[in-house]
Motif scaffolding. Structure first.
Motif, PDB file in Angstrom:
ATOM      1  N   ASP A 250       0.808  -1.223   0.000  1.00 40.77           N
ATOM      2  CA  ASP A 250       0.000   0.000   0.000  1.00 40.77           C
ATOM      3  C   ASP A 250       0.839   1.269   0.000  1.00 40.77           C
ATOM      4  O   ASP A 250       0.289   2.372   0.069  1.00 40.77           O
ATOM      5  CB  ASP A 250      -0.919   0.031   1.223  1.00 40.77           C
ATOM      6  CG  ASP A 250      -2.144  -0.847   1.061  1.00 40.77           C
ATOM      7  OD1 ASP A 250      -2.467  -1.195  -0.082  1.00 40.77           O
ATOM      8  OD2 ASP A 250      -2.772  -1.190   2.077  1.00 40.77           O
ATOM      9  N   ASN A 251       2.156   1.144  -0.002  1.00 39.99           N
ATOM     10  CA  ASN A 251       3.037   2.322   0.047  1.00 39.99           C
ATOM     11  C   ASN A 251       2.721   3.186   1.261  1.00 39.99           C
ATOM     12  O   ASN A 251       2.736   4.416   1.181  1.00 39.99           O
ATOM     13  CB  ASN A 251       2.876   3.197  -1.206  1.00 39.99           C
ATOM     14  CG  ASN A 251       2.854   2.418  -2.497  1.00 39.99           C
ATOM     15  OD1 ASN A 251       3.558   1.443  -2.646  1.00 39.99           O
ATOM     16  ND2 ASN A 251       2.048   2.863  -3.444  1.00 39.99           N
ATOM     17  N   SER A 252       2.442   2.563   2.393  1.00 43.54           N
ATOM     18  CA  SER A 252       1.910   3.354   3.500  1.00 43.54           C
ATOM     19  C   SER A 252       2.392   2.867   4.857  1.00 43.54           C
ATOM     20  O   SER A 252       2.986   1.791   4.990  1.00 43.54           O
ATOM     21  CB  SER A 252       0.380   3.327   3.477  1.00 43.54           C
ATOM     22  OG  SER A 252      -0.108   2.052   3.856  1.00 43.54           O
ATOM     23  N   VAL A 253       2.100   3.691   5.871  1.00 43.38           N
ATOM     24  CA  VAL A 253       2.332   3.335   7.267  1.00 43.38           C
ATOM     25  C   VAL A 253       1.032   3.578   8.028  1.00 43.38           C
ATOM     26  O   VAL A 253       0.460   4.679   7.971  1.00 43.38           O
ATOM     27  CB  VAL A 253       3.465   4.171   7.892  1.00 43.38           C
ATOM     28  CG1 VAL A 253       3.583   3.885   9.391  1.00 43.38           C
ATOM     29  CG2 VAL A 253       4.783   3.884   7.190  1.00 43.38           C
ATOM     30  N   SER A 254       0.567   2.554   8.728  1.00 43.79           N
ATOM     31  CA  SER A 254      -0.621   2.698   9.574  1.00 43.79           C
ATOM     32  C   SER A 254      -0.189   3.131  10.969  1.00 43.79           C
ATOM     33  O   SER A 254       0.717   2.527  11.558  1.00 43.79           O
ATOM     34  CB  SER A 254      -1.386   1.377   9.674  1.00 43.79           C
ATOM     35  OG  SER A 254      -1.885   0.985   8.407  1.00 43.79           O
ATOM     36  N   VAL A 255      -0.814   4.184  11.492  1.00 41.08           N
ATOM     37  CA  VAL A 255      -0.526   4.658  12.843  1.00 41.08           C
ATOM     38  C   VAL A 255      -1.664   4.196  13.749  1.00 41.08           C
ATOM     39  O   VAL A 255      -2.826   4.583  13.568  1.00 41.08           O
ATOM     40  CB  VAL A 255      -0.407   6.194  12.882  1.00 41.08           C
ATOM     41  CG1 VAL A 255      -0.010   6.646  14.294  1.00 41.08           C
ATOM     42  CG2 VAL A 255       0.612   6.685  11.856  1.00 41.08           C
ATOM     43  N   ILE A 256      -1.327   3.364  14.724  1.00 39.81           N
ATOM     44  CA  ILE A 256      -2.328   2.769  15.615  1.00 39.81           C
ATOM     45  C   ILE A 256      -2.239   3.425  16.988  1.00 39.81           C
ATOM     46  O   ILE A 256      -1.147   3.514  17.585  1.00 39.81           O
ATOM     47  CB  ILE A 256      -2.105   1.251  15.766  1.00 39.81           C
ATOM     48  CG1 ILE A 256      -2.240   0.554  14.416  1.00 39.81           C
ATOM     49  CG2 ILE A 256      -3.079   0.660  16.785  1.00 39.81           C
ATOM     50  CD1 ILE A 256      -1.885  -0.917  14.446  1.00 39.81           C
ATOM     51  N   GLU A 257      -3.363   3.893  17.494  1.00 38.96           N
ATOM     52  CA  GLU A 257      -3.440   4.322  18.887  1.00 38.96           C
ATOM     53  C   GLU A 257      -3.781   3.081  19.709  1.00 38.96           C
ATOM     54  O   GLU A 257      -4.879   2.517  19.588  1.00 38.96           O
ATOM     55  CB  GLU A 257      -4.493   5.407  19.074  1.00 38.96           C
ATOM     56  CG  GLU A 257      -4.490   5.979  20.482  1.00 38.96           C
ATOM     57  CD  GLU A 257      -5.371   7.201  20.635  1.00 38.96           C
ATOM     58  OE1 GLU A 257      -5.567   7.634  21.796  1.00 38.96           O
ATOM     59  OE2 GLU A 257      -5.871   7.729  19.615  1.00 38.96           O
ATOM     60  N   VAL A 258      -2.824   2.653  20.525  1.00 35.93           N
ATOM     61  CA  VAL A 258      -2.919   1.364  21.206  1.00 35.93           C
ATOM     62  C   VAL A 258      -4.142   1.285  22.114  1.00 35.93           C
ATOM     63  O   VAL A 258      -4.883   0.290  22.104  1.00 35.93           O
ATOM     64  CB  VAL A 258      -1.632   1.085  22.006  1.00 35.93           C
ATOM     65  CG1 VAL A 258      -1.801  -0.167  22.870  1.00 35.93           C
ATOM     66  CG2 VAL A 258      -0.452   0.919  21.062  1.00 35.93           C
ATOM     67  N   ALA A 259      -4.387   2.313  22.900  1.00 35.52           N
ATOM     68  CA  ALA A 259      -5.498   2.272  23.861  1.00 35.52           C
ATOM     69  C   ALA A 259      -6.838   2.084  23.163  1.00 35.52           C
ATOM     70  O   ALA A 259      -7.734   1.408  23.679  1.00 35.52           O
ATOM     71  CB  ALA A 259      -5.509   3.540  24.699  1.00 35.52           C
TER      72      ALA A 259
END
Length: 815
Positions: A250-259
């Motif tokens: 996907d040419n991308s980075v997913s940013v996850i908020e852990v909580a």
């Protein structure tokens, strides 16, 4: 200042701050142009690594950095002194793959042992790595476990291992060295990472497009978060609140908020928004203050840089040029470390595969470098490198970004338009009509240009490297002379495993690129290409999928088909010739021609010949000199005659004027070439194809696909075919309908190997059940010595003609 002026001013290799214009010009003149049309101007200093470095680990004190080299040839682990920026030790590992982790006290380094299905424990003593122990996960290959990412919980004396073979998580007690728990996962895993408090283990599922949350106290999976396609590397902020996951397809980075167990934003790491596959974002690293994120774009040969200081509001800061296929990035203080999987250049391979040269496998230790006499099999020819780059200023990033864009032939505009000329049969705008209505795309197997066409004086050939010249391949020579001679054509793949996916999809996924070397190095592993594993397929599919979406008719003859059935969903029964044989050296390609003819005639009779026809003719692969089987000459001559008969038959059909035939090899691995190991023969024929034309333009596999797409009126599939130069120069607006007359074989197709010797005995052991199952170096040695003789000596000029030509063609296209 205009964009073009800025681009021109900063078109240089900015390895350090404050370069003079003269120094910039000098570095620019040394830019490396790769055989796929992309360029390299690597920033920073560099160290030579081994074959395909995939991962780095940094020790807790930042004193050491370890690199695991997981390519086709010798696999090694290297120990690097971070302060001195020097390789201080290197050790050979029989089998390894990706996993790498220091213990907190820096006394041990743990290394995933690949398909040996164990984790190796090395003691770090006196700046040396000493093998101390192994942790067995299960029986060795063919038991398919394949450990990948690993992480240590030093306090609990636990080791977590995720696998891509049997899709599992293993928990190991480091005191007893026993597996205490095995947890099934839903897909192939890539890596894992512990939360700061060690209560949660995050696992990226490479084949599952999600991150799994494993509770280390309850010892069970509690959550998962959907991310992008082919997620691989992962990093997190020091407080553990946010995860950053690289999504290769996907040419991308997913940013996850852990909580919240939620993706709060997706960072587009490509050079242009909404780009198709082709950046291959596969590595991530944060600065110590968690404010800047670096993303390794393997197929864009760069780092993407983001300001992530405000969660959920990431901002692109620019790009940094690195080497070829960066696989991993780490930040240590004010330095950025990047492993470049394929190093800094493509190379000629006149010494190999060439059994008249000494067969040497060089273990690269500190201070060593590859030499011309080293083994030159394409699968292990390109030594990886480690780039060491100073933390850039905003001004540096501006300069670096201009370099990256200048290295990149892809632009968003090329998704809709391509180079060409008014009135040419190859449209320059996607969707414009072409007088060509039928495409016949023939894929052959494993030859270099010099092996076959090196004897044509009008081309850039080396006659000393010819194995299957005009006496063996009269039809291919006739096609090159009567239609177009292409002597600057390069395949995009290295071997058949990625070569067929490149030939049909203009891309090879990170899963495919990182796994075929183990299989080709005889270290275990399953076939991943040709639709064999869904995880290895391109996100948008292949040329047939593109046709299906656009309502363009298509059919395949043996390509991505086995036992009369397609290997991917778009190749359902109505799109597959069921009576056409796929790869099988026991069946002649001339037989395949008659299978094709039967099907073609039936379709022609009802005016149902598809627009795009893909045809596999692979007997130029040969069987070595196995007793009782066709000789190498007979196999290649059979393949040549089949191609000639097919073009002959089409040229005398009622649709010839509206047809075009493209013929190329899936890869060029099976022989030497004095220009580049990727250079390969390619042929064109058709009513609108020029006659008696010589074209020195630099083309690639993706160029052929781009040409087919423009004819069919469909958009490119990836950044690679979008960027590729179509073969419009080979076509003319007025058709010539003179038919092509096939040439009879000049060798007896019934000739069998009868001489019992060392080469025939070796051939008896070859596995010819599928392409490239036999070790390529061995097959080439057999072919060479059975044809040239044991005492043949081959001169070995080393040239790189494509470098200047590629630059010239780029300038022409820019004009």
């Amino acid at each position: 200042m205009t964009y073009q002026l800025v681009k021109t001013f900063f078109t240089c290799a900015c390895f350090f701050i404050g370069l003079s214009l003269r120094a910039q010009d000098d570095l620019e003149s040394r830019r490396v142009n790769l055989p796929n049309g992309w360029g390299l101007t690597p920033a920073g200093k560099s160290l030579v690594m081994g074959d395909l470095p995939l991962n780095m680990a940094v020790s807790s004190s930042k004193k050491y950095l370890a690199v695991t080299n997981n390519g086709q040839s010798i696999q090694t682990v290297m120990l690097i002194d971070v302060r001195q920026q020097k390789v201080i030790d290197s050790t050979v590992v029989p089998k390894s793959w990706y996993g790498l982790q220091f213990s907190a006290d820096e006394k041990y380094l743990y290394v995933s042992g690949g398909n040996d299905n164990w984790i190796l424990q090395y003691a770090i003593a006196g700046k040396k790595m000493v093998l101390k122990d192994s942790i067995v996960l299960g029986d060795k290959w063919p038991n398919d476990i394949s450990p990948a990412g690993i992480v240590l919980d030093d306090a609990r004396k636990l080791l977590y291992v995720v696998t891509k073979g049997n899709k599992a998580l293993y928990i190991v007690d480091l005191v007893s060295k026993q597996v205490v728990q095995q947890v099934s996962l839903s897909a192939e895993a890539y890596t894992c990472q512990l939360s700061p408090d060690k209560s949660m283990l995050y696992i990226t599922l490479w084949g599952g497009d999600k991150v799994v949350f494993f509770n280390t106290k309850a010892r069970r999976v509690t959550d998962s978060v959907r991310v992008g396609d082919n997620p691989n590397e992962i990093t997190q902020t020091k407080n553990g609140r946010y995860l950053f996951v690289a999504n290769a397809n996907d040419n991308s980075v997913s940013v996850i908020e852990v909580a919240k167990r939620k993706v709060i934003e997706t960072l587009n790491a490509a050079l242009f928004p909404e780009s198709p596959s082709g950046s291959t974002s596969n590595g991530v690293a944060l600065t110590a203050d968690d404010k800047t994120l670096f993303v390794a774009n393997a197929d864009n040969n760069c780092l993407a840089v983001f300001d992530v200081s405000i969660p959920g509001s990431g901002r692109s800061m620019g790009f940094i040029p690195v080497g070829w296929y960066p696989t991993n990035v780490k930040v240590v203080g004010k330095k950025i470390f990047v492993t470049n999987g394929k190093g800094f250049s493509s190379l000629a391979n006149p010494y190999g595969p060439n059994p008249t040269r000494p067969t040497q496998q060089v273990n690269i230790h500190a201070g060593d470098s590859a030499k011309p006499k080293d083994v030159q099999f394409i699968g292990s020819l390109f030594k990886g490198t480690l780039s060491i780059i100073d933390m850039p200023t905003e001004k540096d990033l501006g300069r670096y970004s201009m370099l990256v864009y200048d290295n990149t032939p892809y632009t968003k505009e090329k998704m809709l338009t391509a180079a060409g000329e008014k009135g040419n049969p190859i449209p320059s705008v996607v969707g414009d009509s072409s007088p060509i209505k039928y495409v016949f795309y023939i894929i052959k197997e494993n030859r270099t240009y010099d092996q076959v066409l090196g004897d044509i004086p009008e081309g850039n050939g080396d006659t000393s490297l010819v194995l299957f010249g005009e006496r063996i391949t009269p039809n291919q020579h006739a096609l090159a002379r009567e239609f177009v001679l292409l002597d600057n054509f390069y395949v995009d793949g290295e071997v058949s495993s990625d070569g067929h996916n490149w030939s049909m999809g203009a891309y090879a996924t990170d899963y495919l690129e990182k796994n075929w070397p183990s299989m080709y190095g005889r270290r275990g592993g399953k076939e991943t290409a040709l639709g064999a594993q869904e995880i290895a397929n391109n996100k948008g599919g292949f040329i047939w999928d593109q046709c299906k979406r656009a309502g363009v008719s298509y059919r395949t003859y043996g390509e991505f088909a086995a036992n009369g059935k397609g290997t991917i969903p778009s190749l359902s029964a109505e799109h597959v010739c069921a009576h056409y044989d796929a790869f099988n050296a026991s069946i002649r390609d001339t037989t395949r021609f008659y299978q094709f003819k039967r099907d073609f005639d039936s379709l022609l009779a009802i005016n149902a010949v598809p627009t795009v026809n893909t045809i596999r003719m692979s007997n130029d692969h040969t069987e070595g000199v196995r007793i009782g089987r066709p000789t190498p000459f007979a196999h290649v001559a059979d393949n040549d005659l089949a191609v000639g008969l097919l073009v002959d038959y089409l040229s005398k059909s009622p649709i010839w004027k509206e047809s075009v035939v493209f013929v190329l090899e899936d890869d060029a691995q099976n022989g030497p070439d004095h220009v580049d190991a990727h250079r390969s023969p390619a042929y064109l024929a058709g009513g609108f194809v020029k006659r008696g034309f010589i074209d020195h333009t630099m083309y690639s596999t993706s160029s052929v696909l781009r040409t087919i797409e423009l004819i069919a009126g469909i958009p490119p599939m990836t950044q690679y075919d979008a960027a590729a130069t179509p073969l419009w120069r080979c076509f003319q607006p007025t058709p010539v309908t003179t038919p092509f007359n096939s040439r009879p074989a000049l060798v007896n197709l019934n000739d069998k190997n009868v001489t019992v010797n060392a080469w025939s005995k070796r051939s008896e052991k070859f596995d010819l059940s599928k392409e490239d199952a036999v070790p390529d170096m061995e097959l080439t040695e057999v072919l060479w010595k059975s044809i040239k003789g044991d005492d043949s000596i081959v001169p070995a000029p080393i040239r790189s003609a494509f470098v200047k030509k590629a630059r010239k063609e780029k300038e022409d296209d820019d004009d």
